[in-house]
Design a protein around this motif. Structure first.
Motif, PDB file in Angstrom:
ATOM      1  N   ASP A   1       0.800  -1.227  -0.035  1.00 35.96           N
ATOM      2  CA  ASP A   1       0.067  -0.142   0.051  1.00 35.96           C
ATOM      3  C   ASP A   1       0.759   1.270  -0.015  1.00 35.96           C
ATOM      4  O   ASP A   1       1.563   1.422   0.898  1.00 35.96           O
ATOM      5  CB  ASP A   1      -0.903  -0.014   1.411  1.00 35.96           C
TER       6      ASP A   1
ATOM      7  N   HIS B   1     -13.940 -13.963   9.488  1.00 32.75           N
ATOM      8  CA  HIS B   1     -14.367 -12.573   8.878  1.00 32.75           C
ATOM      9  C   HIS B   1     -15.702 -12.155   9.245  1.00 32.75           C
ATOM     10  O   HIS B   1     -15.669 -10.854   9.158  1.00 32.75           O
ATOM     11  CB  HIS B   1     -14.527 -13.337   7.329  1.00 32.75           C
TER      12      HIS B   1
ATOM     13  N   SER C   1      -7.958  -8.265  12.472  1.00 31.87           N
ATOM     14  CA  SER C   1      -6.996  -9.210  11.448  1.00 31.87           C
ATOM     15  C   SER C   1      -7.188 -10.636  11.955  1.00 31.87           C
ATOM     16  O   SER C   1      -7.248 -11.572  11.101  1.00 31.87           O
ATOM     17  CB  SER C   1      -5.621  -8.829  11.431  1.00 31.87           C
TER      18      SER C   1
ATOM     19  N   ASP D   1     -15.943  -8.304  10.720  1.00 33.97           N
ATOM     20  CA  ASP D   1     -16.858  -7.231  10.211  1.00 33.97           C
ATOM     21  C   ASP D   1     -17.912  -6.678  11.308  1.00 33.97           C
ATOM     22  O   ASP D   1     -17.850  -5.482  11.120  1.00 33.97           O
ATOM     23  CB  ASP D   1     -17.740  -8.100   9.042  1.00 33.97           C
TER      24      ASP D   1
ATOM     25  N   ASN E   1      -4.742   2.124   3.045  1.00 38.01           N
ATOM     26  CA  ASN E   1      -5.832   1.649   2.063  1.00 38.01           C
ATOM     27  C   ASN E   1      -5.711  -0.071   2.263  1.00 38.01           C
ATOM     28  O   ASN E   1      -4.570  -0.664   1.628  1.00 38.01           O
ATOM     29  CB  ASN E   1      -5.652   1.847   0.708  1.00 38.01           C
ATOM     30  N   PHE E   2      -6.179  -0.444   3.229  1.00 38.87           N
ATOM     31  CA  PHE E   2      -5.712  -1.959   3.440  1.00 38.87           C
ATOM     32  C   PHE E   2      -6.298  -2.878   2.253  1.00 38.87           C
ATOM     33  O   PHE E   2      -5.739  -3.991   2.311  1.00 38.87           O
ATOM     34  CB  PHE E   2      -6.914  -2.544   4.751  1.00 38.87           C
ATOM     35  N   SER E   3      -7.116  -2.397   1.501  1.00 36.26           N
ATOM     36  CA  SER E   3      -7.541  -3.195   0.349  1.00 36.26           C
ATOM     37  C   SER E   3      -6.448  -3.268  -0.629  1.00 36.26           C
ATOM     38  O   SER E   3      -6.366  -3.973  -1.561  1.00 36.26           O
ATOM     39  CB  SER E   3      -8.718  -2.566  -0.358  1.00 36.26           C
ATOM     40  N   ALA E   4      -5.426  -2.444  -0.289  1.00 35.15           N
ATOM     41  CA  ALA E   4      -4.402  -2.347  -1.317  1.00 35.15           C
ATOM     42  C   ALA E   4      -3.136  -3.314  -1.026  1.00 35.15           C
ATOM     43  O   ALA E   4      -2.407  -3.353  -1.766  1.00 35.15           O
ATOM     44  CB  ALA E   4      -3.618  -0.727  -1.423  1.00 35.15           C
TER      45      ALA E   4
ATOM     46  N   ASN F   1      -2.113  -9.131   0.975  1.00 35.07           N
ATOM     47  CA  ASN F   1      -3.288  -9.780   1.616  1.00 35.07           C
ATOM     48  C   ASN F   1      -3.780  -9.198   2.871  1.00 35.07           C
ATOM     49  O   ASN F   1      -3.108  -9.123   3.979  1.00 35.07           O
ATOM     50  CB  ASN F   1      -2.375 -11.206   2.240  1.00 35.07           C
ATOM     51  N   PRO F   2      -4.940  -8.058   2.553  1.00 36.49           N
ATOM     52  CA  PRO F   2      -5.405  -7.202   3.169  1.00 36.49           C
ATOM     53  C   PRO F   2      -5.442  -7.809   4.930  1.00 36.49           C
ATOM     54  O   PRO F   2      -5.121  -7.229   5.709  1.00 36.49           O
ATOM     55  CB  PRO F   2      -6.562  -6.938   2.652  1.00 36.49           C
ATOM     56  N   LYS F   3      -6.319  -8.954   5.053  1.00 38.68           N
ATOM     57  CA  LYS F   3      -6.492  -9.345   6.297  1.00 38.68           C
ATOM     58  C   LYS F   3      -5.229  -9.854   7.264  1.00 38.68           C
ATOM     59  O   LYS F   3      -5.099  -9.473   8.362  1.00 38.68           O
ATOM     60  CB  LYS F   3      -7.649 -10.463   6.440  1.00 38.68           C
TER      61      LYS F   3
END
Length: 215
Positions: free
Chosen positions: A35, A166, A162, A170, A81-84, A87-89
């Motif tokens: 990221d 999941h 993390s 969330d 930007n964790f989605s970037a 491996n985000p999680k």
């Protein structure tokens, strides 16, 4: 009044280093895992001006220092930007731990400063080194323990997101918009100090034991 000015002078440099390296560490590790958000915004930097929040970095720490409570404050959060992340999680864990890890590292560096100060003849240099080293250990341990609380958006909250499955992650992440209000409420009611105080004391004693001196 003189004692307040002296305390501010002693704590100023440790606080600046503590917040600067904490935030820069987040950005550096995020960059390592893919990221570039913080990097492109110039936040992977040891320049404290890039990380200072006037209220959280200057005004609030001075007020809490004057009142004699837990030294409390914050810096401008490094954008991630964790989605970037590749491996985000999984990578979120290491990005989150980077800041507290930097504070633990600095606590030991300030312990080394005390060790150097104790080894010098008593002078105008040795006493400030020792006092600043003690302040450096204290502020870095407080920041580390505080940020490891499992409360989004603190680093401990990111670690929890993390590590949780999941669906649970969330649900837990939805606390984030209210996290700061919860933290302030815990601070004002004294619950925060009661919860993190023993962990702060233990960690400081660990540094003291490592160097073999008393703070």
């Amino acid at each position: 009044m003189d004692s307040i000015i002296q305390n501010i002078a002693i704590y100023a440099l440790p606080v600046i280093f503590a917040i600067t390296l904490h935030e820069a560490a987040h950005g550096y590790v995020a960059k390592h895992f893919g990221d570039l958000t913080a990097y492109t915004q110039g936040r992977v930097s040891l320049n404290p001006i890039r990380h200072i929040d006037p209220l959280g970095t200057i005004i609030l720490p001075v007020v809490t220092l004057m009142l004699g409570g837990i030294l409390f404050g914050w810096a401008k959060p490094v954008p991630v930007n964790f989605s970037a992340l590749r491996n985000p999680k999984r990578d979120m864990l290491w990005v989150a731990l980077a800041g507290p890890g930097a504070n633990l590292f600095m606590a030991f560096l300030w312990g080394f400063v005390i060790k150097l100060g104790l080894g010098l003849p008593e002078s105008n240099l040795s006493d400030p080194m020792i006092l600043m080293g003690e302040a450096g250990i204290k502020i870095n341990v407080i920041l580390m323990v505080l940020n490891l609380l499992p409360l989004p958006p603190l680093d401990g909250g990111r670690v929890a997101v993390s590590l949780l499955p999941h669906r649970m992650a969330d649900t837990f992440a939805k606390i984030e918009p209210y996290g700061f209000m919860i933290l302030v409420l815990l601070l004002m009611t004294g619950v925060l100090g009661a919860v993190i105080g023993p962990f702060i004391g233990f960690t400081i004693q660990m540094v003291v034991w490592f160097f073999g001196f008393e703070t």
